[in-house]
Write an enzyme that holds these catalytic residues in place. Sequence first.
Site, PDB file in Angstrom:
ATOM      1  N   GLY A  49      -0.704 -39.385  -6.211  1.00  0.00           N
ATOM      2  CA  GLY A  49      -1.643 -40.127  -5.523  1.00  0.00           C
ATOM      3  C   GLY A  49      -1.575 -39.899  -3.948  1.00  0.00           C
ATOM      4  O   GLY A  49      -2.370 -40.466  -3.283  1.00  0.00           O
ATOM      5  N   ASN A  75      -4.334 -40.284 -16.693  1.00  0.00           N
ATOM      6  CA  ASN A  75      -3.829 -41.548 -16.817  1.00  0.00           C
ATOM      7  C   ASN A  75      -4.477 -42.282 -15.959  1.00  0.00           C
ATOM      8  O   ASN A  75      -4.895 -42.119 -14.771  1.00  0.00           O
ATOM      9  CB  ASN A  75      -2.312 -41.418 -16.014  1.00  0.00           C
ATOM     10  CG  ASN A  75      -1.918 -42.845 -15.933  1.00  0.00           C
ATOM     11  OD1 ASN A  75      -2.525 -43.907 -16.265  1.00  0.00           O
ATOM     12  ND2 ASN A  75      -0.717 -42.932 -15.305  1.00  0.00           N
ATOM     13  N   TRP A  76      -5.478 -43.280 -16.502  1.00  0.00           N
ATOM     14  CA  TRP A  76      -6.588 -44.023 -15.847  1.00  0.00           C
ATOM     15  C   TRP A  76      -5.966 -45.116 -14.881  1.00  0.00           C
ATOM     16  O   TRP A  76      -6.285 -45.646 -14.166  1.00  0.00           O
ATOM     17  CB  TRP A  76      -7.532 -44.590 -16.665  1.00  0.00           C
ATOM     18  CG  TRP A  76      -8.376 -43.465 -17.264  1.00  0.00           C
ATOM     19  CD1 TRP A  76      -8.439 -42.275 -17.166  1.00  0.00           C
ATOM     20  CD2 TRP A  76      -9.544 -43.860 -18.113  1.00  0.00           C
ATOM     21  NE1 TRP A  76      -9.145 -41.580 -17.906  1.00  0.00           N
ATOM     22  CE2 TRP A  76     -10.145 -42.679 -18.375  1.00  0.00           C
ATOM     23  CE3 TRP A  76     -10.210 -45.292 -18.548  1.00  0.00           C
ATOM     24  CZ2 TRP A  76     -11.308 -42.593 -19.313  1.00  0.00           C
ATOM     25  CZ3 TRP A  76     -11.535 -44.923 -19.204  1.00  0.00           C
ATOM     26  CH2 TRP A  76     -11.889 -43.820 -19.581  1.00  0.00           C
ATOM     27  N   LYS A  77      -4.746 -45.533 -15.126  1.00  0.00           N
ATOM     28  CA  LYS A  77      -3.936 -46.782 -14.568  1.00  0.00           C
ATOM     29  C   LYS A  77      -4.767 -48.023 -14.742  1.00  0.00           C
ATOM     30  O   LYS A  77      -5.470 -48.007 -15.655  1.00  0.00           O
ATOM     31  CB  LYS A  77      -3.645 -46.118 -13.147  1.00  0.00           C
ATOM     32  CG  LYS A  77      -3.049 -44.837 -12.913  1.00  0.00           C
ATOM     33  CD  LYS A  77      -2.350 -44.656 -11.481  1.00  0.00           C
ATOM     34  CE  LYS A  77      -1.813 -43.137 -11.540  1.00  0.00           C
ATOM     35  NZ  LYS A  77      -0.973 -42.872 -10.285  1.00  0.00           N
ATOM     36  N   GLY A  85      -3.771 -38.400 -12.583  1.00  0.00           N
ATOM     37  CA  GLY A  85      -4.112 -39.694 -12.358  1.00  0.00           C
ATOM     38  C   GLY A  85      -5.529 -39.666 -11.624  1.00  0.00           C
ATOM     39  O   GLY A  85      -6.398 -39.824 -12.468  1.00  0.00           O
ATOM     40  N   GLY A  86      -5.684 -39.636 -10.401  1.00  0.00           N
ATOM     41  CA  GLY A  86      -6.952 -39.920  -9.861  1.00  0.00           C
ATOM     42  C   GLY A  86      -8.135 -39.158 -10.311  1.00  0.00           C
ATOM     43  O   GLY A  86      -9.208 -39.569 -10.524  1.00  0.00           O
ATOM     44  N   SER A 102      -1.060 -35.204  -8.067  1.00  0.00           N
ATOM     45  CA  SER A 102      -2.206 -34.804  -7.027  1.00  0.00           C
ATOM     46  C   SER A 102      -2.714 -33.263  -7.630  1.00  0.00           C
ATOM     47  O   SER A 102      -3.046 -32.414  -7.068  1.00  0.00           O
ATOM     48  CB  SER A 102      -1.523 -34.309  -5.633  1.00  0.00           C
ATOM     49  OG  SER A 102      -1.444 -35.928  -5.055  1.00  0.00           O
ATOM     50  N   HIS A 105       6.694 -44.111 -16.721  1.00  0.00           N
ATOM     51  CA  HIS A 105       5.762 -43.642 -15.372  1.00  0.00           C
ATOM     52  C   HIS A 105       6.491 -44.318 -14.110  1.00  0.00           C
ATOM     53  O   HIS A 105       7.031 -45.190 -14.033  1.00  0.00           O
ATOM     54  CB  HIS A 105       4.429 -44.128 -15.572  1.00  0.00           C
ATOM     55  CG  HIS A 105       3.617 -43.513 -14.464  1.00  0.00           C
ATOM     56  ND1 HIS A 105       3.620 -44.069 -12.963  1.00  0.00           N
ATOM     57  CD2 HIS A 105       2.765 -42.409 -14.483  1.00  0.00           C
ATOM     58  CE1 HIS A 105       2.903 -43.146 -12.140  1.00  0.00           C
ATOM     59  NE2 HIS A 105       2.118 -42.240 -13.201  1.00  0.00           N
ATOM     60  N   GLU A 110       5.608 -45.609 -11.638  1.00  0.00           N
ATOM     61  CA  GLU A 110       4.904 -46.824 -11.191  1.00  0.00           C
ATOM     62  C   GLU A 110       5.489 -48.098 -11.909  1.00  0.00           C
ATOM     63  O   GLU A 110       5.928 -49.139 -11.327  1.00  0.00           O
ATOM     64  CB  GLU A 110       3.444 -46.785 -11.131  1.00  0.00           C
ATOM     65  CG  GLU A 110       2.871 -46.070 -10.014  1.00  0.00           C
ATOM     66  CD  GLU A 110       1.513 -45.482 -10.377  1.00  0.00           C
ATOM     67  OE1 GLU A 110       0.873 -45.692 -11.232  1.00  0.00           O
ATOM     68  OE2 GLU A 110       1.152 -44.438  -9.343  1.00  0.00           O
TER      69      GLU A 110
END
Length: 244
Positions: A166, A8-10, A226-227, A205, A93, A95
Amino acid sequence: MRQLIAGNWKMNGLQERAAAIAAPLRRGADGLGCDLLVCPPATLITTVAHILAGSEVAVGGQDCHARGEGAHTGDISAAMLRDAGARYVILGHSERRADHGESDEMVRAKTVAATAAGLTPIVCVGETEAQRLAGEQNAVVGGQLAGSLPEGFVGVVAYEPVWAIGTGRTPTEEDVAAMHGFIRGRLVALLGEGGAGLRILYGGSVKPSNAAALLGLPEVGGALVGGASLQAEDFLGIARAARA
Ligand code: PEP
């Protein structure tokens, strides 16, 4: 079933960076024992789908509207995502639940729309830190599943404890295994036999150094990353840790 490693590059990436991530993924994906997916921002889906065409790596969106078309300025329909080259879409999600006030009902309607457009929905659930400290995680996640998954749901569920996203923090392996077992039970209760074979991803994470431990746990059908999905080598490192 092969594990699914989804990135997920957000809200990260312009054209140049998209190519810098996707091109090495294309080269590195051959021969992996898992399925790979990247979900770039909507503006990059066509670019990334073009780079990854014919490869082992699928492309997805990060959200879609519940309606097929109409007066919804700034929104994107599931059919538009599919038209741009997406095959999956992340829905609900944390967010989006927090930033856009998305309720379980909205997530459910989006899930129906995604399925109707031929996309595989990845529905996210997970408790906040306060909810876990209060011992409410099963009630919260159980409620999200019951409210967000439509009848006959076919897709992927992602368990993402909000406090692990994150932050570099993860639940203990025992807690991940317990929650994934709980989710499996709820999926079977809600969906019958169909709930027995759905993938349940862990997200929060995940990085190359903890991927093997997390992906080795029972009922963990892959990871939502994510990251670490913004660096091709880290993402491939996680994929190499996946169970075949
Ligand atoms: C996510 O946002 O879905 C996520 C899991 O992020 P991170 O891997 O950065 O914790």
